[in-house]
Design a protein around this motif. Structure first.
Motif, PDB file in Angstrom:
ATOM      1  N   ILE A 264       0.813  -1.155   0.187  1.00  0.00           N
ATOM      2  CA  ILE A 264      -0.133   0.234   0.027  1.00  0.00           C
ATOM      3  C   ILE A 264       0.850   1.362  -0.054  1.00  0.00           C
TER       4      ILE A 264
ATOM      5  N   TYR B 248       0.932   5.369   0.584  1.00  0.00           N
ATOM      6  CA  TYR B 248       0.189   6.139   1.193  1.00  0.00           C
ATOM      7  C   TYR B 248       0.890   7.694   0.961  1.00  0.00           C
TER       8      TYR B 248
ATOM      9  N   SER C  47      -2.894   4.866  -2.377  1.00  0.00           N
ATOM     10  CA  SER C  47      -3.954   5.691  -1.444  1.00  0.00           C
ATOM     11  C   SER C  47      -3.468   6.983  -1.032  1.00  0.00           C
TER      12      SER C  47
ATOM     13  N   ASP D 199      -4.915  10.997   1.247  1.00  0.00           N
ATOM     14  CA  ASP D 199      -6.061  11.861   1.831  1.00  0.00           C
ATOM     15  C   ASP D 199      -5.693  13.382   1.531  1.00  0.00           C
TER      16      ASP D 199
ATOM     17  N   ALA E  53      -4.838  12.349  -2.028  1.00  0.00           N
ATOM     18  CA  ALA E  53      -5.711  11.495  -2.558  1.00  0.00           C
ATOM     19  C   ALA E  53      -5.668  12.067  -3.990  1.00  0.00           C
TER      20      ALA E  53
ATOM     21  N   GLN F  72      -7.529   1.916  -5.833  1.00  0.00           N
ATOM     22  CA  GLN F  72      -7.112   3.316  -5.396  1.00  0.00           C
ATOM     23  C   GLN F  72      -8.066   3.626  -3.891  1.00  0.00           C
ATOM     24  N   ILE F  73      -7.415   4.055  -3.166  1.00  0.00           N
ATOM     25  CA  ILE F  73      -8.166   4.577  -1.855  1.00  0.00           C
ATOM     26  C   ILE F  73      -7.953   5.908  -1.599  1.00  0.00           C
TER      27      ILE F  73
ATOM     28  N   SER G 148     -12.252   1.197  -6.747  1.00  0.00           N
ATOM     29  CA  SER G 148     -11.890   2.311  -5.968  1.00  0.00           C
ATOM     30  C   SER G 148     -12.610   2.555  -4.660  1.00  0.00           C
TER      31      SER G 148
ATOM     32  N   THR H  36     -12.032   1.677   6.302  1.00  0.00           N
ATOM     33  CA  THR H  36     -10.876   1.630   5.321  1.00  0.00           C
ATOM     34  C   THR H  36     -10.284   0.198   5.254  1.00  0.00           C
TER      35      THR H  36
END
Length: 397
Positions: free
Chosen positions: A105, A107, A180, A182, A186, A208-209, A329, A390
């Motif tokens: 992952i 981030y 991923s 935020d 994001a 994709q997060i 997603s 999540t």
């Protein structure tokens, strides 16, 4: 410095918050939010003063504040720091033996491209690594304005390419790579996923997060922008201010950009099928929405901030031929977030192109809520719910 200065600045932050911010009914733990917002305002005011005195840049204090407190050593994780093309990475691996190859992952943290850090999001990355038995790579992309736009995208891309080419070293399954982030992170995740579609020699991204993403710079009058214009910690005007600062430009003409004078009429017409309040479900207009009156295009305003209309800044504008190839997603939106409707519009675009979307809407959440995750009594209940949702999504892949 007089010992009186700090209390005076703190009082200024509290008063600014009281007179300028709005905490709608239903928002998570409003008094706690007001306290944190006052601290943030104090850091911004103090930074401006220190810059005027020639001591440091105006973002320095805000960056220190938002870096948070480093957590204690975690005996369950192997944590490794390295640099790839001058970009710091922190890699989190569970210490227990894997039952098979793990998920990988990436981030990308939030912070408007101008603040935020690996350390600030340490608790989130540790939580995901442990709860999902996954290898997590936190990317410390270099910040604007010191490192000019669009350098942040290339830092994120280079980190992603490094990880994808070294999966064996981290015992990661090439079929289980997740990208991923935020907020603006994001946005970076969205753009990187679109960029990777051309790289046939690399593993295909599994998912994709996108946690409360900002995905377009055309319309700052969508319902969420109107309803949450004065909701901490991201005011509507602050979005545009940070856009200017991110692009290393003098933040003047904010009101013109807010009114949409930077968008040529032909562009408004072309993209209204994808970016329009008409597409937002009616349930998100209950708290009030007034359709914007038509505004005239100002070429000088466009010239000043045209970058926010490009595909890196506004990946919501990518053509269907791109969107239709994207991975599955997961999108989080928060009710009390100016960027809420960006997430809703992207969700619709993906679904219209046959992409599977898992959506989590935080009814009491606000923008930036995850920055407080993992701080015990200083955390917000909604942040824990977002993280647990999540984690459940990642574990379902």
């Amino acid at each position: 410095f007089s010992p009186v200065i700090i209390p005076v600045l703190l009082l200024a932050g509290v008063l600014y918050d009281l007179f300028n911010s709005e905490l709608p009914p239903g928002i998570d733990q409003p008094l706690k939010l007001r306290f944190f917002h006052s601290l943030m305002i104090t850091a911004m005011i103090s930074g401006k003063i220190l810059q005027k005195l020639g001591i440091c840049s105006d973002f320095s204090l805000l960056r220190i504040l938002l870096d948070g407190i480093p957590p204690c050593r975690d005996p369950k994780l192997l944590i490794k720091d390295l640099k790839v093309d001058e970009v710091p990475l922190r890699i989190y691996q569970p210490k227990w033996p894997p039952t098979g190859k793990r998920r990988g992952i990436l981030y990308f943290h939030g912070g408007a491209g101008t603040f935020g850090s690996i350390r600030a999001f340490e608790r989130i990355c540790r939580y995901i690594a442990k709860k999902c038995d996954s290898v997590v790579v936190s990317v410390g992309y270099r910040l604007a304005p010191e490192h000019p736009y669009p350098g942040q995208y290339f830092d994120c891309l280079n980190a992603t390419l490094y990880f994808m080419r070294n999966l064996e070293e981290y015992h990661v399954d090439p079929a289980l790579i997740i990208i991923s982030g935020d907020s603006c992170g994001a946005n970076f995740a969205t753009v990187i996923c679109q960029m990777l579609l051309n790289k046939r020699d690399l593993p295909k991204v599994r998912a994709q997060i996108l946690l409360y993403p900002g995905l377009q710079g055309l319309d700052f009058h969508l319902p969420s922008y109107q309803q949450n214009a004065s909701v901490p910690i991201l005011f509507r005007k602050l979005v545009i201010y940070f856009c200017f600062r991110y692009l290393n430009k003098e933040p003047s003409g904010l009101e013109d950009v807010l009114q949409g004078c930077h968008v040529p009429e032909s562009m408004k017409q072309k993209y209204k099928k994808w970016i329009s309040a008409d597409i937002i479900p009616d349930e998100f207009k209950i708290r009030g929405y007034i359709p914007q009156k038509s505004t005239s295009y100002k070429p000088e305003v466009h010239e000043k901030i045209k970058e926010i209309l490009g595909l890196t800044f506004s990946p919501l504008l990518a053509e269907d031929s791109i969107i239709s190839q994207l991975p599955e997603s997961y999108i989080v939106t928060c009710e009390f977030d100016v960027l809420r409707d960006d997430g809703l519009l992207y969700k619709k675009r993906l679904e219209d192109n046959g992409i599977r979307v898992t959506w989590y809407h935080s009814e009491s959440g606000f923008h930036g809520i995850l920055a407080f995750f993992g701080y015990g009594i200083f955390s917000f209940l909604s942040a824990k719910k977002i993280m647990d949702s999540t984690v459940n999504y990642i574990n379902s892949l």
